[in-house]
Write a protein that holds these residues in place. Structure first.
Motif, PDB file in Angstrom:
ATOM      1  N   UNK A  39     -30.866 -21.498 -18.395  1.00 20.84           N
ATOM      2  CA  UNK A  39     -29.811 -20.488 -18.344  1.00 20.84           C
ATOM      3  C   UNK A  39     -28.635 -20.863 -19.230  1.00 20.84           C
ATOM      4  N   UNK A  40     -28.277 -22.145 -19.261  1.00 15.66           N
ATOM      5  CA  UNK A  40     -27.121 -22.587 -20.036  1.00 15.66           C
ATOM      6  C   UNK A  40     -27.323 -22.396 -21.538  1.00 15.66           C
ATOM      7  N   UNK A  41     -28.568 -22.384 -21.987  1.00 12.88           N
ATOM      8  CA  UNK A  41     -28.781 -22.161 -23.417  1.00 12.88           C
ATOM      9  C   UNK A  41     -28.474 -20.722 -23.811  1.00 12.88           C
ATOM     10  N   UNK A  42     -28.441 -19.816 -22.843  1.00 11.41           N
ATOM     11  CA  UNK A  42     -28.189 -18.398 -23.113  1.00 11.41           C
ATOM     12  C   UNK A  42     -26.784 -17.942 -22.731  1.00 11.41           C
ATOM     13  N   UNK A  43     -26.135 -18.670 -21.846  1.00  9.45           N
ATOM     14  CA  UNK A  43     -24.806 -18.244 -21.414  1.00  9.45           C
ATOM     15  C   UNK A  43     -24.233 -19.166 -20.358  1.00  9.45           C
ATOM     16  N   UNK A  44     -23.058 -18.812 -19.894  1.00 13.98           N
ATOM     17  CA  UNK A  44     -22.420 -19.575 -18.819  1.00 13.98           C
ATOM     18  C   UNK A  44     -23.159 -19.357 -17.512  1.00 13.98           C
ATOM     19  N   UNK A  45     -23.188 -20.397 -16.689  1.00 12.11           N
ATOM     20  CA  UNK A  45     -23.743 -20.283 -15.343  1.00 12.11           C
ATOM     21  C   UNK A  45     -22.579 -20.450 -14.374  1.00 12.11           C
ATOM     22  N   UNK A  46     -22.346 -19.413 -13.595  1.00 13.00           N
ATOM     23  CA  UNK A  46     -21.235 -19.424 -12.658  1.00 13.00           C
ATOM     24  C   UNK A  46     -21.723 -19.880 -11.283  1.00 13.00           C
ATOM     25  N   UNK A  47     -21.113 -20.939 -10.799  1.00 13.14           N
ATOM     26  CA  UNK A  47     -21.434 -21.480  -9.480  1.00 13.14           C
ATOM     27  C   UNK A  47     -20.217 -21.268  -8.583  1.00 13.14           C
ATOM     28  N   UNK A  48     -20.345 -20.458  -7.537  1.00 10.24           N
ATOM     29  CA  UNK A  48     -19.198 -20.223  -6.650  1.00 10.24           C
ATOM     30  C   UNK A  48     -18.696 -21.531  -6.045  1.00 10.24           C
ATOM     31  N   UNK A  49     -17.421 -21.569  -5.686  1.00  6.19           N
ATOM     32  CA  UNK A  49     -16.849 -22.783  -5.103  1.00  6.19           C
ATOM     33  C   UNK A  49     -17.564 -23.197  -3.815  1.00  6.19           C
ATOM     34  N   UNK A  50     -17.642 -24.490  -3.637  1.00  7.26           N
ATOM     35  CA  UNK A  50     -18.262 -25.035  -2.427  1.00  7.26           C
ATOM     36  C   UNK A  50     -17.556 -24.540  -1.177  1.00  7.26           C
ATOM     37  N   UNK A  51     -16.247 -24.330  -1.255  1.00 11.46           N
ATOM     38  CA  UNK A  51     -15.485 -23.855  -0.090  1.00 11.46           C
ATOM     39  C   UNK A  51     -16.018 -22.522   0.415  1.00 11.46           C
ATOM     40  N   UNK A  52     -16.488 -21.680  -0.476  1.00 16.76           N
ATOM     41  CA  UNK A  52     -17.069 -20.393  -0.064  1.00 16.76           C
ATOM     42  C   UNK A  52     -18.482 -20.596   0.458  1.00 16.76           C
ATOM     43  N   UNK A  53     -19.265 -21.363  -0.283  1.00 16.83           N
ATOM     44  CA  UNK A  53     -20.681 -21.521   0.054  1.00 16.83           C
ATOM     45  C   UNK A  53     -20.925 -22.355   1.313  1.00 16.83           C
ATOM     46  N   UNK A  54     -20.059 -23.312   1.579  1.00 15.67           N
ATOM     47  CA  UNK A  54     -20.310 -24.220   2.706  1.00 15.67           C
ATOM     48  C   UNK A  54     -19.678 -23.769   4.018  1.00 15.67           C
ATOM     49  N   UNK A  55     -18.933 -22.692   3.995  1.00 19.63           N
ATOM     50  CA  UNK A  55     -18.264 -22.225   5.214  1.00 19.63           C
ATOM     51  C   UNK A  55     -19.227 -21.364   6.035  1.00 19.63           C
ATOM     52  N   UNK A  56     -19.641 -21.845   7.208  1.00 22.13           N
ATOM     53  CA  UNK A  56     -20.591 -21.067   8.017  1.00 22.13           C
ATOM     54  C   UNK A  56     -20.040 -19.715   8.468  1.00 22.13           C
ATOM     55  N   UNK A  57     -18.711 -19.558   8.467  1.00 24.02           N
ATOM     56  CA  UNK A  57     -18.115 -18.278   8.857  1.00 24.02           C
ATOM     57  C   UNK A  57     -18.317 -17.193   7.793  1.00 24.02           C
ATOM     58  N   UNK A  58     -18.832 -17.583   6.614  1.00 22.42           N
ATOM     59  CA  UNK A  58     -19.041 -16.628   5.527  1.00 22.42           C
ATOM     60  C   UNK A  58     -20.467 -16.070   5.470  1.00 22.42           C
ATOM     61  N   UNK A  59     -21.309 -16.468   6.394  1.00 29.87           N
ATOM     62  CA  UNK A  59     -22.730 -16.110   6.311  1.00 29.87           C
ATOM     63  C   UNK A  59     -23.186 -15.318   7.536  1.00 29.87           C
ATOM     64  N   UNK A  60     -24.000 -14.291   7.287  1.00 31.24           N
ATOM     65  CA  UNK A  60     -24.605 -13.561   8.397  1.00 31.24           C
ATOM     66  C   UNK A  60     -25.964 -14.162   8.739  1.00 31.24           C
ATOM     67  N   UNK A  61     -26.623 -14.744   7.753  1.00 34.36           N
ATOM     68  CA  UNK A  61     -27.846 -15.517   7.959  1.00 34.36           C
ATOM     69  C   UNK A  61     -27.983 -16.466   6.777  1.00 34.36           C
ATOM     70  N   UNK A  62     -29.075 -17.190   6.686  1.00 39.76           N
ATOM     71  CA  UNK A  62     -29.261 -18.223   5.668  1.00 39.76           C
ATOM     72  C   UNK A  62     -29.149 -17.692   4.238  1.00 39.76           C
ATOM     73  N   UNK A  63     -29.481 -16.439   4.013  1.00 35.59           N
ATOM     74  CA  UNK A  63     -29.546 -15.898   2.663  1.00 35.59           C
ATOM     75  C   UNK A  63     -28.534 -14.799   2.347  1.00 35.59           C
ATOM     76  N   UNK A  64     -27.694 -14.432   3.310  1.00 36.10           N
ATOM     77  CA  UNK A  64     -26.799 -13.298   3.095  1.00 36.10           C
ATOM     78  C   UNK A  64     -25.382 -13.595   3.579  1.00 36.10           C
ATOM     79  N   UNK A  65     -24.416 -13.281   2.708  1.00 35.79           N
ATOM     80  CA  UNK A  65     -23.025 -13.357   3.124  1.00 35.79           C
ATOM     81  C   UNK A  65     -22.732 -12.240   4.122  1.00 35.79           C
ATOM     82  N   UNK A  66     -21.781 -12.489   5.007  1.00 36.40           N
ATOM     83  CA  UNK A  66     -21.254 -11.423   5.844  1.00 36.40           C
ATOM     84  C   UNK A  66     -20.078 -10.791   5.095  1.00 36.40           C
ATOM     85  N   UNK A  67     -19.347  -9.891   5.729  1.00 38.44           N
ATOM     86  CA  UNK A  67     -18.227  -9.219   5.047  1.00 38.44           C
ATOM     87  C   UNK A  67     -17.165 -10.211   4.581  1.00 38.44           C
TER      88      UNK A  67
END
Length: 84
Positions: A39-67
């Motif tokens: 992917x990096x050879x074609x463009x930037x790869x955006x990785x969301x901050x760990x603070x968003x990804x690691x917060x269990x309050x941000x997830x409705x299940x393992x694969x989907x964010x909640x509101x």
């Protein structure tokens, strides 16, 4: 990858920048995408901050964010888009 290469070529012809947004499952936020170098050879790869990804309050299940998680991601993504 063949389809992706075609999309990248079309974007180049239109002078469009390509970026990739990586959205891992809950608990996998510290792992890079398997095809990161590809992917990096074609463009930037955006990785969301760990603070968003690691917060269990941000997830409705393992694969989907909640509101809440979607709102936090949208704010971060808006900032990234504004920078580019």
């Amino acid at each position: 990858l063949a389809w992706l290469e075609q999309i990248i070529e079309q974007a180049k012809r239109k002078n469009c920048k390509v970026s990739f947004l990586y959205l891992p499952s809950y608990g996998c936020g510290d792992q890079a995408p398997r095809e990161l170098l590809t992917y990096q050879q074609w463009g930037d790869v955006w990785l969301p901050p760990t603070a968003i990804l690691s917060n269990p309050k941000n997830w409705s299940d393992r694969d989907h964010f909640n509101n809440r998680g979607a709102a936090e991601l949208a704010l971060w993504l808006n900032e990234r888009l504004a920078q580019n």
